[in-house]
Design an enzyme around this catalytic site. Structure first.
Site, short mmCIF file in Angstrom:
data_model
loop_
_atom_site.label_atom_id
_atom_site.label_comp_id
_atom_site.label_asym_id
_atom_site.label_seq_id
_atom_site.Cartn_x
_atom_site.Cartn_y
_atom_site.Cartn_z
N ARG A 137 -6.26 8.87 -0.41
CA ARG A 137 -4.85 8.81 -1.05
C ARG A 137 -5.22 9.17 -2.48
O ARG A 137 -5.87 8.43 -3.16
CB ARG A 137 -4.32 7.28 -0.89
CG ARG A 137 -3.11 7.11 -2.04
CD ARG A 137 -2.67 5.91 -1.83
NE ARG A 137 -1.59 5.82 -0.78
CZ ARG A 137 -0.52 4.96 -0.36
NH1 ARG A 137 -0.33 4.26 -1.46
NH2 ARG A 137 0.34 5.19 0.55
N HIS B 13 3.55 12.67 2.47
CA HIS B 13 3.03 11.48 2.81
C HIS B 13 3.49 11.45 4.48
O HIS B 13 4.05 11.03 4.79
CB HIS B 13 3.75 10.30 2.11
CG HIS B 13 3.37 9.19 2.47
ND1 HIS B 13 2.28 8.81 3.30
CD2 HIS B 13 3.70 7.71 1.96
CE1 HIS B 13 1.63 7.51 3.06
NE2 HIS B 13 2.74 6.88 2.65
N GLN C 109 3.66 8.59 6.83
CA GLN C 109 4.90 7.71 6.53
C GLN C 109 5.83 8.46 7.49
O GLN C 109 6.55 7.79 7.92
CB GLN C 109 5.19 7.79 5.37
CG GLN C 109 6.28 7.05 4.88
CD GLN C 109 6.45 5.67 5.06
OE1 GLN C 109 5.38 4.86 4.57
NE2 GLN C 109 7.26 4.94 6.01
N ASP D 104 13.81 5.75 -1.21
CA ASP D 104 12.34 5.50 -1.68
C ASP D 104 12.35 5.18 -3.26
O ASP D 104 13.52 5.44 -3.67
CB ASP D 104 11.62 7.01 -1.78
CG ASP D 104 10.05 6.54 -1.96
OD1 ASP D 104 9.49 5.81 -2.12
OD2 ASP D 104 9.39 7.89 -2.13
N CYS E 244 10.38 3.31 3.05
CA CYS E 244 8.81 3.20 3.29
C CYS E 244 8.06 2.02 2.51
O CYS E 244 6.86 1.71 2.90
CB CYS E 244 8.16 4.65 2.47
SG CYS E 244 8.32 4.73 0.78
N ARG F 13 3.57 2.21 11.09
CA ARG F 13 2.59 2.50 10.32
C ARG F 13 1.10 2.71 11.12
O ARG F 13 0.65 3.71 11.38
CB ARG F 13 2.50 2.35 8.85
CG ARG F 13 3.62 2.65 7.98
CD ARG F 13 3.53 4.09 7.66
NE ARG F 13 2.43 4.72 7.29
CZ ARG F 13 1.97 4.59 5.93
NH1 ARG F 13 2.70 4.16 4.87
NH2 ARG F 13 0.74 5.02 5.45
N1 CP Z 1 4.47 3.04 2.37
C1 CP Z 1 3.10 3.08 1.65
O1 CP Z 1 2.71 4.04 1.92
O2 CP Z 1 2.95 1.86 1.29
P1 CP Z 1 1.51 1.49 0.50
O3 CP Z 1 1.80 2.08 -0.94
O4 CP Z 1 1.53 0.13 0.64
O5 CP Z 1 0.61 1.95 1.27
N1 NVA Z 2 6.95 8.17 -3.46
C1 NVA Z 2 6.25 6.86 -3.43
C2 NVA Z 2 5.94 6.08 -2.14
C3 NVA Z 2 4.82 5.14 -2.12
C4 NVA Z 2 4.59 4.63 -0.48
C5 NVA Z 2 4.96 6.82 -4.23
O1 NVA Z 2 4.49 8.22 -4.00
O2 NVA Z 2 4.48 6.21 -5.12
#
Ligand code: CP
Ligand code: NVA
Length: 298
Positions: free
Chosen positions: A108, A135, A138, A216, A256, A284
């Site tokens: 990430r 993502h 997700q 989101d 999400c 997930r």
């Molecule tokens: N939806 C999601 O990716 O959540 P986190 O940022 O908590 O991993």
């Molecule tokens: N769009 C958000 C998703 C978090 C799971 C981000 O990138 O922070």
């Protein structure tokens, strides 16, 4: 027991949805359903999953950690600050060394190009655990949640309201593979940076008759400095009961998470009877376990 694998993703990376063929995406969802019914099968006994997270995470970190444990393997958190990487060791050398210890690596980070560099220099499968661009894990959980509720993805009408985020980009790309349609309503300047099947500016137009309504956060990780402008520009796109009333009578809501009640979604919708958000979060776990078993061809 799980059925024999018709599809293998052995040795592959999952950096973006375009890395998958339609049959492969379907196989991940099918396997997730099998694993959900029988969660403690030791299909990946002794496997090691590295979790390199340069951004915050609750669901992704814990669902990957719990998932590999349920499969008989172990997760190894790799906090960037604790690695020699933060003292100047190259990503190339780090990826090379880690490939000798790990079976698979989830990353990430901010720039998608950094994820691509991990994949280029690691000799093990690399999974996108979120970048600013996509993502995919997700989106797989979201598609499973829709399929669970509607029985089929074919022809499902998904409305997106708000920021054209990384989550929208992956969700729409997966729709192209699996047969659901995404209509996104985003303010000018906030559209997804990928080509969507349909983008409109009026949230009511996107939601009218939809089977699923998705949103989101308005402020993704790395955009905190744009907070004031984003709150202003996205305010007409809040998902509330009045907007949801325009969707199909049986429509449900996904997000999400993390959610910001009062910003992109009201508390009434987030915690209301039409929310599929908590099932979505649990999915997930199941799709990522499925993905791990397919990447490691168990
Ligand atoms: N939806 C999601 O990716 O959540 P986190 O940022 O908590 O991993
Ligand atoms: N769009 C958000 C998703 C978090 C799971 C981000 O990138 O922070």
């Amino acid at each position: 027991m799980t059925a024999p694998l018709a599809v293998s993703l052995a040795g592959r990376d999952l950096l973006c949805i375009a890395d998958l063929a339609p049959a492969e995406a379907e196989a991940i969802l099918d396997r997730a359903v099998e694993l959900r019914a029988d969660p403690k099968q030791p299909l990946l006994q002794g496997a090691t999953l590295g979790l390199y997270f340069a951004k915050h995470s609750t669901r992704t970190r814990v669902s990957f950690s719990a998932g590999i444990a349920q499969l008989g393997g172990v997760a190894i958190p790799l906090t960037p600050e604790e690695l020699q990487l933060s003292r100047g060791e190259s990503l190339h050398d780090t990826a090379h060394a880690l490939s000798g210890y790990l079976d698979v690596l989830a990353v990430r980070t901010h720039a998608h190009e950094e994820l691509e560099a991990w994949a280029e220099h690691a000799s093990i499968p690399v999974i996108n655990a979120l970048t600013a661009l996509e993502h995919p894990c997700q989106a797989l959980a979201d598609a499973l949640t829709i399929r669970d509720r509607l029985g089929s993805l074919d022809g499902a009408r998904v409305a997106w309201v708000g920021d054209g985020s990384n989550v929208l980009t992956s969700l729409a790309a997966l729709g192209d593979l699996l047969g659901y349609e995404v209509v996104a309503a985003c303010p000018p300047g906030y559209e997804s940076n990928s080509l969507l099947q349909a983008t409109v500016t009026d949230p009511r137009e996107a939601v009218a008759g939809a089977d699923v309504v998705v949103t989101d956060t308005w402020i993704s990780m790395g955009q905190e400095h744009e907070r004031t402008q984003r709150l202003h520009d996205l305010a007409p796109y809040r998902l509330d009961d009045a907007l949801l009333a325009l969707a199909s009578p049986d429509a449900f809501v996904m997000h999400c998470l993390p959610a910001h009640p009062g910003e992109e979604i009201t508390a009434e919708v987030l915690y209301g009877s039409r929310s599929a958000i908590w099932d979505e979060a649990e999915n997930r776990l199941h799709v990522q376990k499925a993905l791990l078993t397919l990447l490691l061809a168990a």
